[in-house]
Design a protein around this motif. Structure first.
Motif, PDB file in Angstrom:
ATOM      1  N   VAL A 198      -0.797  36.481   5.965  1.00 25.32           N
ATOM      2  CA  VAL A 198       0.216  35.418   5.967  1.00 25.32           C
ATOM      3  C   VAL A 198       1.604  36.070   5.928  1.00 25.32           C
ATOM      4  CG1 VAL A 198      -1.241  33.672   4.865  1.00 25.32           C
ATOM      5  CG2 VAL A 198       0.139  35.188   3.433  1.00 25.32           C
ATOM      6  N   PRO A 199       2.629  35.430   6.531  1.00 28.70           N
ATOM      7  CA  PRO A 199       3.947  36.078   6.614  1.00 28.70           C
ATOM      8  C   PRO A 199       4.538  36.427   5.247  1.00 28.70           C
ATOM      9  CG  PRO A 199       3.860  34.085   7.967  1.00 28.70           C
ATOM     10  CD  PRO A 199       2.593  34.113   7.190  1.00 28.70           C
ATOM     11  N   TRP A 200       4.131  35.696   4.189  1.00 29.48           N
ATOM     12  CA  TRP A 200       4.703  35.958   2.864  1.00 29.48           C
ATOM     13  C   TRP A 200       3.825  36.910   2.017  1.00 29.48           C
ATOM     14  CZ3 TRP A 200       2.959  31.281   4.686  1.00 29.48           C
ATOM     15  CH2 TRP A 200       1.790  30.792   4.120  1.00 29.48           C
ATOM     16  N   ALA A 201       2.842  37.564   2.690  1.00 30.92           N
ATOM     17  CA  ALA A 201       1.984  38.512   1.960  1.00 30.92           C
ATOM     18  C   ALA A 201       2.843  39.672   1.436  1.00 30.92           C
ATOM     19  CB  ALA A 201       0.890  39.043   2.876  1.00 30.92           C
ATOM     20  N   VAL A 202       2.423  40.240   0.312  1.00 24.62           N
ATOM     21  CA  VAL A 202       3.182  41.358  -0.269  1.00 24.62           C
ATOM     22  C   VAL A 202       2.298  42.610  -0.307  1.00 24.62           C
ATOM     23  CG1 VAL A 202       4.748  39.989  -1.704  1.00 24.62           C
ATOM     24  CG2 VAL A 202       2.507  40.618  -2.603  1.00 24.62           C
ATOM     25  N   GLU A 203       2.959  43.763  -0.210  1.00 23.23           N
ATOM     26  CA  GLU A 203       2.237  45.038  -0.252  1.00 23.23           C
ATOM     27  C   GLU A 203       1.983  45.390  -1.717  1.00 23.23           C
ATOM     28  OE1 GLU A 203       1.552  46.944   2.612  1.00 23.23           O
ATOM     29  OE2 GLU A 203       0.476  48.408   1.360  1.00 23.23           O
ATOM     30  N   ILE A 204       0.746  45.353  -2.107  1.00 24.77           N
ATOM     31  CA  ILE A 204       0.409  45.710  -3.490  1.00 24.77           C
ATOM     32  C   ILE A 204      -1.005  46.274  -3.527  1.00 24.77           C
ATOM     33  CG2 ILE A 204      -0.295  43.322  -4.065  1.00 24.77           C
ATOM     34  CD1 ILE A 204       0.689  43.813  -6.912  1.00 24.77           C
ATOM     35  N   TRP A 205      -1.189  47.323  -4.305  1.00 25.04           N
ATOM     36  CA  TRP A 205      -2.487  47.987  -4.446  1.00 25.04           C
ATOM     37  C   TRP A 205      -3.097  48.286  -3.070  1.00 25.04           C
ATOM     38  CZ3 TRP A 205      -1.563  49.567  -8.918  1.00 25.04           C
ATOM     39  CH2 TRP A 205      -1.161  48.751  -9.945  1.00 25.04           C
ATOM     40  N   THR A 206      -2.359  49.028  -2.296  1.00 25.90           N
ATOM     41  CA  THR A 206      -2.788  49.586  -0.994  1.00 25.90           C
ATOM     42  C   THR A 206      -3.174  48.544   0.062  1.00 25.90           C
ATOM     43  OG1 THR A 206      -5.056  49.886  -1.785  1.00 25.90           O
ATOM     44  CG2 THR A 206      -3.578  51.796  -1.967  1.00 25.90           C
ATOM     45  N   ALA A 207      -2.686  47.334  -0.047  1.00 24.24           N
ATOM     46  CA  ALA A 207      -2.985  46.332   0.988  1.00 24.24           C
ATOM     47  C   ALA A 207      -1.926  45.229   0.948  1.00 24.24           C
ATOM     48  CB  ALA A 207      -4.361  45.730   0.758  1.00 24.24           C
ATOM     49  N   ARG A 208      -1.791  44.536   2.105  1.00 20.48           N
ATOM     50  CA  ARG A 208      -0.943  43.332   2.094  1.00 20.48           C
ATOM     51  C   ARG A 208      -1.803  42.198   1.546  1.00 20.48           C
ATOM     52  NH1 ARG A 208       3.792  42.949   4.201  1.00 20.48           N
ATOM     53  NH2 ARG A 208       3.596  40.802   4.893  1.00 20.48           N
ATOM     54  N   ARG A 209      -1.295  41.538   0.522  1.00 19.10           N
ATOM     55  CA  ARG A 209      -2.112  40.561  -0.197  1.00 19.10           C
ATOM     56  C   ARG A 209      -1.347  39.267  -0.432  1.00 19.10           C
ATOM     57  NH1 ARG A 209      -6.371  43.032  -2.688  1.00 19.10           N
ATOM     58  NH2 ARG A 209      -6.385  45.291  -2.564  1.00 19.10           N
ATOM     59  N   HIS A 210      -2.113  38.213  -0.696  1.00 13.46           N
ATOM     60  CA  HIS A 210      -1.494  36.965  -1.149  1.00 13.46           C
ATOM     61  C   HIS A 210      -0.709  37.262  -2.438  1.00 13.46           C
ATOM     62  CE1 HIS A 210      -2.949  33.676   1.339  1.00 13.46           C
ATOM     63  NE2 HIS A 210      -4.144  34.253   1.384  1.00 13.46           N
TER      64      HIS A 210
END
Lengths: 199, 245
Positions: free
Chosen positions: B145-157
């Motif tokens: 999703v466009p608002w996903a954030v990079e956290i713990w080695t992946a783009r996540r919700h």
């Protein structure tokens, strides 16, 4: 605000009507069950949480470092053993305070599948200090030198000491930021991981 | 994500600080609500304090019971400041039991006490959301999703942000609800129902769910049961109050 007032009055009236309220509960139950089923994780599918990352539930990021006064040691080679990774520096008082407990535990679990790795933050300290520290505390477990700070960055070290408990599958099970860790806290966590058995 | 706040030579665990701030704000709000509901605010403060202390003791003793031989050999470890040697479930049970015993012994009616605790609990849940943003815990599932954030080695919700927004909206709703005349039990069971509904919906976007039968998200199953029980309790309280009126 009028809409809010009407909605609240409506809900109040509904909640007093046993039949209507039961109907609402039934609708919520059906919708909730459908949402739960619809958002279930497909059996056997990985959602990426096991990718290497320095937090509990993830694979421990792999590294290979030179041992103090010896050859290199790779985390990958320790797969199948429980590993305790302790990031430390000689100038850090809680690191000093917990080191005797780590040494005691390393000695008493010497016959088990346990490896304690002390990773010295050499980039923030000095090798000479590491040598003096190891002598002072008579440490027998491997001390690895992070000369470039690469492992500190890989493990996103923000405070010292930081201790990672890694299971036999190479998954980080617990992260303790700060210290000093009590000997019993170390032993209980290690015992739990050792009791999980070999792969 | 700000897990550690560096204040000079001190490395402070920021999520813990946020939770402490949450307890402080919750206590203030509980005292204010108690005063308005004509309940002794000192009684409420003591109730929160004693429950917290007993909860922490219960959490440590619960953990120690699992490793009894280790703690019998070194009883001093019971006082160690290691948060990883606390059992949350035992702590929660001990804290709730302590609160129940106090309410019973002081012969206070349970529902008005729970209502007075409600705004404080809502504020604390907001602090929990903020603490999750700071620590990176309760992280989302991988997403594009466009608002996903990079956290713990992946783009996540950004599940922590979803959780915090939901907690803020629930706090707003609870403050509105309790400012209006309603029936006893309405604020408390509404809070429980709203948080259970939020968790039921938002758990679908979490990447750290505990799974039942390797597929169902356990928190959703529990939340659905809690939601239905809270709705049933709400209906019961409403009917009881209208029968008395």
């Amino acid at each position: 605000m009028r809409v809010e007032y009407v909605m609240m009055n409506q809900l109040n009236a509904w909640s007093r009507d046993r039949v209507r309220w039961r109907r609402l509960i039934l609708i919520v139950a059906v919708l909730g069950a459908a949402w739960t089923a619809g958002s279930a994780v497909p059996a056997g599918s990985a959602d990426g949480t096991r990718a290497p990352s320095p937090r509990a539930g993830f694979q421990a990021p792999l590294f290979s470092l030179e041992r103090l006064g010896g050859d290199a040691l790779s985390l990958m080679d320790l797969r199948g053993s429980v590993v305790v990774i302790n990031l430390w520096a000689s100038w850090c008082p809680p690191c000093r305070a917990e080191m005797p407990a780590l040494q005691k535990v390393a000695k008493s679990f010497a016959d088990d599948d346990l490896m304690i790795l002390g990773i010295h933050m050499t980039a923030q300290d000095s090798e000479a200090n590491a040598v003096a520290f190891v002598r002072e505390y008579n440490l027998s477990f491997p001390i690895l030198l992070d000369r470039t700070g690469a492992v500190g960055r890989l493990y996103q070290s923000r405070a010292l000491p930081t201790t990672f408990f890694v299971d036999r599958e190479g998954v980080i099970r617990e992260v303790v930021v700060g210290g000093p860790l009590h000997e019993v806290a170390l032993r209980s966590t290690i015992e739990s991981l050792l009791q999980e058995g070999g792969s | 994500m700000i897990p550690i706040l560096q204040i000079g030579p001190l490395a402070v665990q920021f999520p813990g600080l946020l939770l402490l701030g949450g307890v402080w704000a919750a206590t203030l709000l509980i005292e204010r609500t108690a005063r308005r509901n004509k309940i002794n605010p000192d009684f409420m403060t003591n109730l929160v304090f004693v429950s917290l202390v007993v909860g922490i003791l219960g959490a440590r003793l619960g953990y120690a019971l699992r490793f009894l031989d280790l703690y019998l050999a070194q009883p001093g470890a019971l006082l160690a400041l290691n948060a990883n040697t606390l059992s949350p479930l035992e702590g929660l049970i001990a804290g709730l039991l302590a609160a129940l015993v106090i309410v019973q012994r002081k012969r206070q009616p349970l529902l008005p006490i729970l209502d007075a605790l409600t705004p404080g609990l809502a504020v604390f849940m907001l602090a929990v959301g903020l603490a999750h943003i700071a620590s990176g815990d309760a992280f989302g599932s991988p997403s594009n999703v466009p608002w996903a954030v990079e956290i713990w080695t992946a783009r996540r919700h950004p599940s922590q942000i979803y959780e915090t927004i939901a907690a803020a909206l629930i706090l707003w709703a609870i403050l509105r609800l309790e400012s209006k005349p309603g029936f006893t039990g309405s604020p408390f069971f509404s809070l429980i129902a709203l948080h259970a509904a939020a968790r039921l919906i938002l758990e679908a976007f979490r990447g750290d769910s505990l799974l039942l039968f390797e597929t169902l998200r356990g928190a959703q199953v529990v939340s659905l049961c809690v939601l239905l029980l809270a709705l049933a309790a709400l209906g019961r309280c409403a009917r009881t109050s209208s029968n008395h009126a």
